[in-house]
Design a protein around this motif. Structure first.
Motif, short mmCIF file in Angstrom:
data_model
loop_
_atom_site.label_atom_id
_atom_site.label_comp_id
_atom_site.label_asym_id
_atom_site.label_seq_id
_atom_site.Cartn_x
_atom_site.Cartn_y
_atom_site.Cartn_z
N SER A 1 0.81 -1.23 0.00
CA SER A 1 0.00 0.00 0.00
C SER A 1 0.84 1.27 0.00
O SER A 1 0.33 2.34 -0.33
CB SER A 1 -0.90 0.02 1.24
OG SER A 1 -0.10 0.14 2.41
N ALA B 1 1.82 2.62 2.72
CA ALA B 1 1.48 3.32 3.96
C ALA B 1 2.54 3.06 5.04
O ALA B 1 3.18 2.01 5.06
CB ALA B 1 0.12 2.87 4.46
N GLN C 1 1.45 8.32 1.69
CA GLN C 1 1.73 6.99 1.11
C GLN C 1 2.90 7.10 0.15
O GLN C 1 2.95 8.03 -0.65
CB GLN C 1 0.51 6.47 0.38
CG GLN C 1 -0.70 6.37 1.31
CD GLN C 1 -1.65 5.29 0.91
OE1 GLN C 1 -1.90 5.08 -0.26
NE2 GLN C 1 -2.19 4.58 1.88
#
Ligand code: C2E
Ligand code: MG
Ligand code: MG
Ligand code: MG
Length: 280
Positions: free
Chosen positions: A52, A54, A279
């Protein structure tokens, strides 16, 4: 007091020339006053979930903000502290700082967020360090669910039985354990299933040569697959290029950290990244 200690005398230790007892005494004095004056602090390197992008964790890395020499890297003073028998004191200081950080930012930190800290062999089996966590557990156990301790194979080798017991009691409190610098130590494979690790940090030696060395790619693939079959999360250290990031992502390596995403940064900068939900 710090003035007494020239850089050459203390940090560039040459066993052949220097008087060991004097130099140990000086390290002790300067170290203890540095602890008292809060000259040690943490920088934070984001750890990223590769699928992701993240931030799911950060590694706290200690620095010495020396009044005269400025920022000193841990590889400069940690070997001296180990030699002089003071390393466990620094580990305890860092652990306390980490708990303070988690407490202060607990409302911001998402559920799975972990702060990783490094603990030396000397610190890991010290009852004083366990006291810090036991006290925290009695006071506010949820804080510990945001903490992960990184240890190395060296720590295991130095004291197999105690290390096993310590890992078990820490995990019972909700603290995670990561095996750091994986692949650079000894007997790696046999320890992987004898001990319970939450994650395995693949040393950057295996990441940095990815682009040109086919052998490293095979070793890396093997480590990731082995960890997966043992249900241990893999974290790649030292990702410096987009190519490395993408390769690890296609290999289903869970997480990574490295200069490509972010260097170690100050606390305020980490908080900003977390608040913005950035991100990579
Ligand atoms: P480590 O635990 O393996 O930490 C990773 C080191 O790699 C850090 O160096 C980090 O700045 C560096 N690094 C991260 N990404 C990259 C990259 O993409 N490329 C390269 N070339 N390097 C990268 P740092 O902060 O100088 O720490 C060195 C070592 O000192 C750590 O290795 C750890 O073993 C030890 N250490 C650091 N802080 C502490 C601490 O609070 N307690 C203890 N006991 N040891 C610590
Ligand atoms: Mg580490
Ligand atoms: Mg490492
Ligand atoms: Mg290392």
């Amino acid at each position: 007091q710090a003035k007494l200690l020239g850089r050459d005398q203390v940090f560039y230790y040459e066993p052949a020339e220097s008087d060991t007892s004097t130099s140990t005494y000086k390290i002790e004095r300067e170290f203890l006053s540095a602890i008292e004056n809060h000259e040690f602090y943490l920088e934070f390197q984001p750890i990223i979930q590769l699928s992701s992008g993240a931030i799911t964790a950060a590694e706290g890395l200690v620095r010495w903000g020396h009044p005269e020499q400025g920022k000193i890297a841990p590889n400069t003073f940690i070997p001296e502290l180990i030699k002089s028998g003071y390393m466990h004191k620094l580990d305890i200081y860092v652990a306390q700082k980490a708990l303070d950080f988690i407490f202060m930012w607990r409302n911001l930190l998402a559920k799975p967020f972990r702060l990783n800290i490094n603990i030396s062999g000397a610190g890991f089996n010290s009852p004083n360090l366990m006291d810090v966590f036991n006290k925290q557990f009695e006071k506010d156990p949820l804080i510990l669910q945001h903490l992960c301790l990184e240890i190395t194979e060296q720590t295991i080798v130095s004291n197999v039985n105690d290390t096993k017991l310590t890992i078990d009691s820490l995990r019972k409190m909700g603290i995670q354990i990561a095996l750091d610098d994986f692949g650079t130590g000894y007997s790696s494979l046999s320890y992987l299933h004898q001990f319970t690790f939450d994650s395995l940090k693949i040393d950057r030696a295996f990441i940095s040569d990815l682009d040109d060395e086919k052998d490293n790619r095979i070793i890396l693939d093997t480590i990731i697959n082995l960890a997966r079959s043992l249900d241990i999360k893999t974290v790649a250290e030292g990702i410096e290029t987009l190519e490395q990031y993408q390769y690890l992502k296609t290999m289903d390596c869970a997480c990574g950290q490295g200069f490509y995403m972010s260097r170690p940064i100050g606390m305020e900068n980490l908080i900003t990244l977390l608040e913005e939900g950035i991100q990579f």
